[in-house]
Structures are given as structure tokens and as C-alpha cells.
Enzyme design. Structure first.
Site, mmCIF file in Angstrom:
data_model
loop_
_atom_site.group_PDB
_atom_site.id
_atom_site.type_symbol
_atom_site.label_atom_id
_atom_site.label_comp_id
_atom_site.label_asym_id
_atom_site.label_seq_id
_atom_site.Cartn_x
_atom_site.Cartn_y
_atom_site.Cartn_z
ATOM 1 N N HIS A 8 14.419 34.882 31.051
ATOM 2 C CA HIS A 8 15.337 33.829 30.388
ATOM 3 C C HIS A 8 16.574 34.154 29.659
ATOM 4 O O HIS A 8 16.472 33.926 28.496
ATOM 5 C CB HIS A 8 14.534 32.555 29.782
ATOM 6 C CG HIS A 8 15.038 31.244 29.920
ATOM 7 N ND1 HIS A 8 16.353 31.109 30.111
ATOM 8 C CD2 HIS A 8 14.658 30.047 29.445
ATOM 9 C CE1 HIS A 8 16.657 29.609 29.909
ATOM 10 N NE2 HIS A 8 15.573 29.108 29.478
ATOM 11 N N ARG A 35 18.475 27.878 38.026
ATOM 12 C CA ARG A 35 16.901 28.118 37.504
ATOM 13 C C ARG A 35 16.242 28.196 38.677
ATOM 14 O O ARG A 35 16.289 27.122 39.437
ATOM 15 C CB ARG A 35 16.615 26.881 36.689
ATOM 16 C CG ARG A 35 15.028 27.116 36.299
ATOM 17 C CD ARG A 35 14.862 25.983 35.110
ATOM 18 N NE ARG A 35 15.148 26.526 33.937
ATOM 19 C CZ ARG A 35 14.644 26.210 32.503
ATOM 20 N NH1 ARG A 35 13.766 25.311 32.638
ATOM 21 N NH2 ARG A 35 15.050 26.963 31.531
ATOM 22 N N ARG A 55 16.791 21.176 27.960
ATOM 23 C CA ARG A 55 17.838 22.000 27.096
ATOM 24 C C ARG A 55 18.656 22.746 27.904
ATOM 25 O O ARG A 55 19.883 22.858 27.817
ATOM 26 C CB ARG A 55 17.141 22.626 26.267
ATOM 27 C CG ARG A 55 16.488 22.104 25.030
ATOM 28 C CD ARG A 55 15.163 22.507 24.586
ATOM 29 N NE ARG A 55 14.064 22.086 25.665
ATOM 30 C CZ ARG A 55 13.552 20.987 25.299
ATOM 31 N NH1 ARG A 55 13.697 20.294 24.276
ATOM 32 N NH2 ARG A 55 12.645 20.642 26.255
ATOM 33 N N THR A 56 18.178 23.578 28.891
ATOM 34 C CA THR A 56 18.926 24.650 29.557
ATOM 35 C C THR A 56 19.994 23.828 30.432
ATOM 36 O O THR A 56 21.385 24.262 30.628
ATOM 37 C CB THR A 56 18.306 25.530 30.145
ATOM 38 O OG1 THR A 56 17.004 26.149 29.431
ATOM 39 C CG2 THR A 56 19.039 26.755 30.801
ATOM 40 N N LYS A 94 15.603 20.240 54.615
ATOM 41 C CA LYS A 94 15.624 20.522 56.088
ATOM 42 C C LYS A 94 15.595 21.846 56.738
ATOM 43 O O LYS A 94 15.524 21.979 57.851
ATOM 44 C CB LYS A 94 17.051 19.712 56.632
ATOM 45 C CG LYS A 94 17.077 18.509 56.176
ATOM 46 C CD LYS A 94 18.576 17.835 56.579
ATOM 47 C CE LYS A 94 19.655 18.039 55.641
ATOM 48 N NZ LYS A 94 20.902 17.260 56.278
HETATM 49 N N1 CP Z 1 13.983 26.152 26.364
HETATM 50 C C1 CP Z 1 14.031 25.919 27.649
HETATM 51 O O1 CP Z 1 14.237 26.619 28.705
HETATM 52 O O2 CP Z 1 14.110 24.663 27.655
HETATM 53 P P1 CP Z 1 14.245 23.584 29.149
HETATM 54 O O3 CP Z 1 12.907 24.191 29.910
HETATM 55 O O4 CP Z 1 14.057 22.205 28.608
HETATM 56 O O5 CP Z 1 15.504 23.969 29.637
#
Ligand code: CP
Length: 360
Positions: free
Chosen positions: A171, A138, A88-89, A117
Site C-alpha cells: 500500500h 485498489r 480514507r484512500t 458481464k
Molecule cells: N488506511 C486505509 O487504506 O484505509 P481505507 O481502507 O479506508 O482506504
């Protein structure tokens, strides 16, 4: 010479409380340059982002509106640097960039970049900053996005960093879409105030709830109830933050007793990818922390059911078609609020609002 965005050493910056980092991160008009923490967003900024997201989603309904949106930042490029799995993110940022005409590049596994590397993350993001104008990042490592934002603030070509999930810590853009979903859910019933929000599941390691709890603290008279087995209860650091802000909150293991009070139920999955000796998920009985038809019968007619997704079995598919099940709409809201955040970061807010006023 250009003034550095964060003109103190990494050690000095890292040691600051988050509240003292915010002026560095939101340097002009309270608008985030780097987006790293939920604490960068106060209520006026959250309302402003929601308004911008609403404008973008309305404008995007027509071809001429999409043509307008697609030229806004077509001269900028975004790197989606996801060294931890995501559906999703990743896809909502990718779609948000497409909506705003921003071409994207991606690294989804450091095994495919020169980090494999032995190149450092610092050198990797400096490399990305040579080709791109934004890094959405992320990482399984707490604080890595923050460190990279400091690195890029001090680089020859500073570019913004957006934290798309950092370890078990935060998040922030998930919390933005959660707030946006709550604002929209309650907009015809007095707005996001005077509500009881029940958060359920693995609250110790779930970074979405840790960010959401802090954003909810911006809204008046929001009672927060954290429902989990003791080993998965919300961290004492978040409890201290809520206490300091005077937030009314409660910790309980009795899910069914609080359901009739809930205006929103925010379910989360057990985060067993973080399992260690202190949090052995398999040893914990989570059977009383699931939402199905029995729980549906206990909530009010207007209560909304949220989940950041992905889910396992903590929300039964039996309730997917109930009008109170908001999680699929919540997920789609992520695309609009992330488009709004990027538009705000790149100074497009007024042009979008003006187009909306003139054309819709
Ligand atoms: N809600 C969320 O962060 O979903 P993903 O891990 O699929 O990005």
C-alpha cells in the site's frame, strides 16, 4: 512510433526483482510514472514529496491559492477504480484530485461495471484509458495494479497507474503518508533519523506495514521493532529486505517491554478478511496487542501514536484526545501527500513551488 514505457514482455517484467523494475516505473529523473511499490521512493524523493505536500497545503489555505491549484490539471481526468472497500484512500484521492482541479470518475464495485458481464480487467482498464488520464487502483489481488500498468504502458494511449492497495502485498501511498506524518512529527526535533519505530498487530497480512518498513529503511539509524503474536509476525521477505539494507530490527511478542523505547507506535488491526486455515484470527489471543490508557502511561512524552485506520478496538477511544494520538492528522495528511504525488506525476512541481515562493 512512440517508445513503449515498459518495452519487455509481461512475463519478463513480472520476473524481475522490484529493484530492476524501478527504472521502468520511474523513467525520467527518478520520478514515478506508475506508482506501484514503496521501493520506487528513496529518501531524496520522499523529502521532495513532503516539501511539495507542505507547499500545497499552505497554498490551499486561501481562495486565490485554491484557484491557482484548481487550474493545474483541470484538463486531465482520473478514474478511481476501487474493487475493494475503502474510505480514507478513496476519499483522500478524490479530495486530492479536487484540490488539483482534476475531475474524477469511479468504479467501486465490479458488479456495476462490465466486468460483471465477463469483461477482463485488461479490457476494463483499456476502456478507462480511453476516457481518463490516470487510474488509481485498489484490488484484493496482489500484482494486479502492476499487471495493469504493464498493459497500459503497451496500450495505444498509455496513462499512469497508482496502486492504492494491492492484496496483502503493498500500500505504497499509505506508506507515503505515514512517512510524511513522521517527518512532520519530528521536524522540530532533528527529523526522521535516530528513532525507534514500533509496529504492532497483524504484520503478516497488513500491507501498510510491509510498505512502511521498506520506506523507513531509507532513513538513517531507524530501529524497527515488530510486535505481534508469532502467527501474525512480519513476513520473512520483508525481514530479508531489511537485513540486506543493514536495518536494525527486532521481532517480539512483548509489547509492554518495548513501549518505553518507542518514538512512534504504529498500531494495526487484525486483517481477518484474509482468514484461512493458516491464519485463523479468532483462535489467536490478541489481548496483549492493544493500546489504551495503560500503554499510554508507558510511552515517552513525545512519542507519536499512529494507525492507518480503520481501527476496531486495538486503539482505545480513551486516548483519542491525547496530543500524542496522531492518527486523525495522519489520515488528513494522506490527502496532501496524494495531491503532491499526483502533481509530481503530472509535472506540476515547479509551478507549485514557484507560486509558494512568490505568494506565501
Ligand atoms: N488506511 C486505509 O487504506 O484505509 P481505507 O481502507 O479506508 O482506504
Amino acid at each position: 512510433m512512440r517508445k513503449k514505457l515498459i518495452d519487455i514482455s509481461w512475463d519478463a517484467f513480472r520476473a524481475l526483482p522490484v529493484a530492476e523494475k524501478v527504472p521502468y516505473l520511474n523513467p525520467v529523473g527518478g520520478i514515478p510514472y506508475h506508482t506501484l511499490f514503496a521501493q520506487q521512493f528513496d529518501r531524496p524523493l520522499l523529502e521532495r514529496l513532503g516539501t511539495l505536500a507542505n507547499s500545497i497545503r499552505t497554498i490551499a489555505k486561501t481562495r486565490s491559492g485554491m484557484d491557482f491549484l484548481r487550474q493545474l490539471i483541470s484538463h486531465k481526468r482520473a478514474m478511481l477504480y476501487f474493487s475493494q472497500p475503502s474510505s480514507r484512500t478513496f476519499l483522500s484521492f478524490y479530495s486530492a484530485c479536487q484540490i488539483l482541479g482534476m475531475p474524477t470518475g469511479e468504479v467501486r464495485d465490479t458488479a456495476t461495471s462490465s466486468e460483471f458481464k465477463g469483461e477482463s480487467c485488461e479490457d476494463s482498464v483499456r476502456t478507462f484509458s480511453s476516457y481518463f488520464d490516470l487510474i488509481v487502483m485498489r484490488s484484493p489481488e496482489k500484482g494486479l495494479a502492476e499487471h495493469m500498468s504493464w498493459v497500459l504502458s503497451n496500450a495505444e494511449r498509455p496513462i499512469p497507474v497508482i496502486n492504492a492497495g494491492s492484496g496483502q502485498d503493498q500500500h505504497p501511498t499509505q506508506a507515503l503518508l505515514d512517512i510524511y506524518t513522521l517527518q512532520r512529527s519530528f521536524e522540530r526535533a532533528g527529523g526522521l533519523r535516530d528513532r525507534t519505530i514500533v509496529m504492532v498487530g497483524d504484520l503478516a497480512r497488513g500491507r501498510t506495514v510491509r510498505s512502511l518498513a521498506q520506506l523507513l529503511a531509507n532513513f538513517p539509524n531507524i530501529r524497527q521493532i515488530f510486535v505481534a503474536p508469532p502467527v501474525f509476525q512480519i513476513g520473512t521477505d520483508i525481514q530479508e529486505i531489511l537485513r540486506a539494507k543493514g536495518v536494525d530490527f527486532e521481532l517480539t511478542g512483548d509489547f509492554h517491554s518495548v513501549l518505553p523505547q518507542a518514538d512512534a507506535v504504529y498500531m494495526t488491526r487484525i486483517q481477518d478478511e484474509w482468514d484461512d486455515e493458516t491464519h485463523p484470527s479468532r483462535a489467536v489471543d490478541i489481548s496483549n496487542f492493544k493500546f489504551g490508557l495503560r500503554e499510554l502511561a508507558l510511552i515517552k512524552p513525545q512519542t507519536v501514536i499512529l494507525h492507518p485506520l480503520p481501527r476496531r478496538d486495538e486503539i482505545s477511544t480513551d486516548i483519542d484526545r491525547d496530543p500524542r494520538a496522531m492518527y486523525w492528522r495522519q489520515m488528513r495528511n494522506g490527502m496532501w501527500i496524494r495531491a503532491a504525488l499526483i502533481a509530481l506525476t503530472f509535472g506540476c512541481e515547479n509551478r507549485i513551488l514557484e507560486f509558494h515562493r512568490a505568494n506565501v
